[in-house]
Design a protein around this motif. Structure first.
Motif, PDB file in Angstrom:
ATOM      1  N   HIS A   1       1.135   4.145  -2.866  1.00 16.29           N
ATOM      2  CA  HIS A   1       0.895   5.546  -2.525  1.00 16.29           C
ATOM      3  C   HIS A   1       2.046   6.436  -3.001  1.00 16.29           C
TER       4      HIS A   1
ATOM      5  N   GLU B   1       0.825  -1.206   0.000  1.00 15.97           N
ATOM      6  CA  GLU B   1       0.000   0.000   0.000  1.00 15.97           C
ATOM      7  C   GLU B   1       0.865   1.266   0.000  1.00 15.97           C
TER       8      GLU B   1
ATOM      9  N   GLU C   1      -3.467   3.785  -7.162  1.00 17.03           N
ATOM     10  CA  GLU C   1      -4.384   3.060  -6.292  1.00 17.03           C
ATOM     11  C   GLU C   1      -3.844   1.625  -6.130  1.00 17.03           C
ATOM     12  N   THR C   2      -3.964   1.058  -4.937  1.00 14.09           N
ATOM     13  CA  THR C   2      -3.283  -0.198  -4.611  1.00 14.09           C
ATOM     14  C   THR C   2      -3.641  -1.345  -5.553  1.00 14.09           C
TER      15      THR C   2
END
Length: 287
Positions: free
Chosen positions: A258, A254, A263-264
């Motif tokens: 970021h 994650e 977006e993950t």
């Protein structure tokens, strides 16, 4: 897509020149063709190389971050000592590369004279004829050994001249000495991408920043780098993700996503598409 009419491969052939290396001004170092896998050469290769792509699709990645895409019918001149790696594109057909490496006291001056003293991607209209020359060169050395190297030297010279002859004046000028307003604009765009790859870079913003319409900028970028600006941005992000994982094995997926401005779930999908495994699978080798 397979350009060649013969699927036979030419096994790797290393020329054993003995004392002829000190006599021949231009000689064949090695040659062959095969289904190319991933290969990393941080120190470059000791001889100059000419690559011919007959089938599939692959990428040559230079130390300066520039990617050169090879598709059927394209070639690449790669001078000795240039750090690089190359690998097939995931999901594509088998990447078949033919190659010949050459050296000698006349090799570097000849490349300079021809304008190929830096990594140079080319498109050859007479590709099959050039591939035939490669096969003929391989057969000559394979069957005659050291006795055939004088003839091989002459054929290597002829092959390099054929590469040059196959380029139009405009193509040679663009590949050898890219200059002018369009090149300066592309360099500015690439600098912007490297500086802001983790932000939401829209094509319209990049085009506006360098003074072109979206369509014209996209066309120039693809023509110079072989991929779209969006694909280039993704490549920068993926290479940066590898660096983040290697520098800090405890970092979370994650957090990497970021830092890349992604977006993950989208990052995981693009990572797997690029490297053939998920970030989690990749991180296991560093734990």
């Amino acid at each position: 897509m397979n350009i060649g009419g013969d699927d036979n491969m030419m096994p790797f052939l290393l020329a054993e020149l003995a004392t002829l290396e000190n006599i021949l001004p231009l000689y064949v170092y090695c040659l062959g063709s095969h289904e190319q896998k991933h290969l990393l050469r941080p120190e470059g290769y000791p001889a100059h190389q000419l690559f011919l792509c007959r089938n599939g699709r692959g990428i040559f990645r230079m130390a300066n971050g520039l990617d050169m895409v090879m598709t059927p019918g394209t070639m690449l001149i790669l001078p000795a000592g240039v750090s690089h790696e190359y690998f097939p594109v995931q999901g594509e057909d088998e990447w078949e590369l033919g190659f010949v490496a050459f050296s000698g006291s006349a090799a570097s001056p000849m490349l300079k004279q021809l304008g190929f003293q830096k990594p140079t991607p080319l498109t050859e209209t007479q590709f099959n004829e050039l591939w035939d020359k490669l096969e003929s060169l391989w057969q000559l050395i394979s069957l005659n050994g050291e006795c055939g190297y004088w003839t091989a030297s002459r054929r290597m010279y002829d092959m390099l001249l054929s590469v040059l002859e196959g380029q139009s004046d405009q193509e040679v000028k663009q590949n050898v000495n890219p200059a002018g307003q369009s090149n300066a604009a592309l360099q500015k765009a690439v600098k912007l991408i490297h500086a802001h790859y983790n932000e939401h870079l829209h094509l319209s913003n990049l085009a506006r920043a360098v003074g072109y319409s979206i369509q014209h900028f996209h066309r120039l970028f693809v023509g110079s780098y072989g991929i779209s600006p969006q694909q280039y941005i993704q490549q920068i992000r993926m290479r940066r993700s590898i660096q983040l994982f290697q520098d800090n094995p405890a970092i979370t997926i994650e957090k990497v996503a970021h830092q890349l401005g992604m977006e993950t779930s989208y990052f995981i999908r693009i990572f797997k598409r690029t490297y053939g495994q998920t970030p989690k699978q990749f991180m296991k080798q560093y734990k």
